[in-house]
Design an enzyme around this catalytic site. Sequence first.
Site, PDB file in Angstrom:
ATOM      1  N   HIS A  65      25.925  -3.653 -34.303  1.00  0.00           N
ATOM      2  CA  HIS A  65      26.952  -2.765 -34.925  1.00  0.00           C
ATOM      3  C   HIS A  65      27.423  -1.851 -33.405  1.00  0.00           C
ATOM      4  O   HIS A  65      26.881  -0.741 -33.256  1.00  0.00           O
ATOM      5  CB  HIS A  65      26.107  -1.695 -35.429  1.00  0.00           C
ATOM      6  CG  HIS A  65      25.845  -2.280 -36.897  1.00  0.00           C
ATOM      7  ND1 HIS A  65      26.624  -2.228 -38.165  1.00  0.00           N
ATOM      8  CD2 HIS A  65      24.793  -2.825 -37.415  1.00  0.00           C
ATOM      9  CE1 HIS A  65      26.002  -2.647 -39.207  1.00  0.00           C
ATOM     10  NE2 HIS A  65      24.909  -2.912 -38.913  1.00  0.00           N
ATOM     11  N   CYS A  88      27.613  -7.510 -38.553  1.00  0.00           N
ATOM     12  CA  CYS A  88      26.451  -7.480 -39.488  1.00  0.00           C
ATOM     13  C   CYS A  88      26.704  -8.331 -40.787  1.00  0.00           C
ATOM     14  O   CYS A  88      26.876  -9.480 -40.845  1.00  0.00           O
ATOM     15  CB  CYS A  88      25.942  -6.129 -39.444  1.00  0.00           C
ATOM     16  SG  CYS A  88      24.121  -6.149 -40.093  1.00  0.00           S
ATOM     17  N   GLU A 136      30.094  -0.194 -33.537  1.00  0.00           N
ATOM     18  CA  GLU A 136      30.712   0.965 -34.147  1.00  0.00           C
ATOM     19  C   GLU A 136      29.828   2.081 -34.215  1.00  0.00           C
ATOM     20  O   GLU A 136      30.038   3.314 -34.464  1.00  0.00           O
ATOM     21  CB  GLU A 136      31.268   0.874 -35.232  1.00  0.00           C
ATOM     22  CG  GLU A 136      30.423   0.706 -36.499  1.00  0.00           C
ATOM     23  CD  GLU A 136      29.897  -0.663 -36.567  1.00  0.00           C
ATOM     24  OE1 GLU A 136      29.790  -1.426 -35.702  1.00  0.00           O
ATOM     25  OE2 GLU A 136      29.159  -0.965 -37.797  1.00  0.00           O
ATOM     26  N   ARG A 150      18.734  -4.148 -40.248  1.00  0.00           N
ATOM     27  CA  ARG A 150      18.615  -5.562 -41.289  1.00  0.00           C
ATOM     28  C   ARG A 150      19.595  -6.691 -41.126  1.00  0.00           C
ATOM     29  O   ARG A 150      20.406  -7.217 -41.877  1.00  0.00           O
ATOM     30  CB  ARG A 150      18.644  -4.992 -42.785  1.00  0.00           C
ATOM     31  CG  ARG A 150      17.551  -3.933 -43.103  1.00  0.00           C
ATOM     32  CD  ARG A 150      17.322  -3.559 -44.418  1.00  0.00           C
ATOM     33  NE  ARG A 150      18.252  -3.261 -45.166  1.00  0.00           N
ATOM     34  CZ  ARG A 150      19.138  -3.968 -46.201  1.00  0.00           C
ATOM     35  NH1 ARG A 150      18.574  -5.294 -46.292  1.00  0.00           N
ATOM     36  NH2 ARG A 150      20.323  -3.670 -46.857  1.00  0.00           N
TER      37      ARG A 150
HETATM   38  N1  GLN Z   1      21.350  -6.810 -44.516  1.00  0.00           N
HETATM   39  C1  GLN Z   1      22.622  -6.743 -45.116  1.00  0.00           C
HETATM   40  C2  GLN Z   1      23.206  -7.813 -45.712  1.00  0.00           C
HETATM   41  O1  GLN Z   1      22.596  -8.949 -45.844  1.00  0.00           O
HETATM   42  C3  GLN Z   1      23.450  -6.541 -43.753  1.00  0.00           C
HETATM   43  C4  GLN Z   1      22.918  -5.345 -43.013  1.00  0.00           C
HETATM   44  C5  GLN Z   1      24.000  -4.503 -42.177  1.00  0.00           C
HETATM   45  O2  GLN Z   1      25.291  -4.955 -42.433  1.00  0.00           O
HETATM   46  N2  GLN Z   1      23.772  -3.513 -41.570  1.00  0.00           N
HETATM   47  O3  GLN Z   1      24.358  -8.122 -46.172  1.00  0.00           O
END
Ligand code: GLN
Length: 192
Positions: A170, A78, A172, A135
């Site tokens: 994710h 992410c 994890e 996100r």
């Molecule tokens: N939206 C976050 C970013 O732009 C990432 C979100 C996440 O790691 N769960 O860094």
Amino acid sequence: MKIGVLAIQGGVAEHKHHIEALGHTFVEVKKKEQLEHIDGLIMPGGESTAIGKILEITGMMLTIKNKILWGLPAWGTCAGLILLAKKIENEDKKFLGVMDITVIRNAYGSQIDSFTSSGIIKEISKIPIPFVFIRAPYITSVGENVRVLHKIDGNIVAARQGDILATSFHPELTENLEFHRYFINICRKTKQ
Ligand code: GLN
């Protein structure tokens, strides 16, 4: 294997749990020196701008970048994927810029900014793997040295370039250990 997890912000404890569940050693990486004796580095989710700022201030950005360029296996989940990318479409900056991918931050917008799904990634496991997106970014294009591992609705959510791995989701945050097993195998092969 000694697996470092960048511990500036985000889902560190969850990665620690998975590393230890597979019988390996977790190494907390908060300072440059802690990068010295690891066989691989995981960069967790969180907020890429916040993590990036601290990497700059502490001078870790350049050290991590060089280590990855010299062959340290790395996996970004992410926000970690955003740190790895050479280009971020909706930002004018980039962070480590070591992986030949273009990404969009917060790509799923506000309405479905978090969701779960599952799918089979042949290279990783024969049974479906659960995916948790928070996100999340996704990858919009990859260079020729990057292998796409998985797409959802046409968007790339997992990719690999040499010993660098990137996932929008994710692993994890699920009980599934297959992605961690896959990454640690990469670390083992590189060490040999
Ligand atoms: N939206 C976050 C970013 O732009 C990432 C979100 C996440 O790691 N769960 O860094």
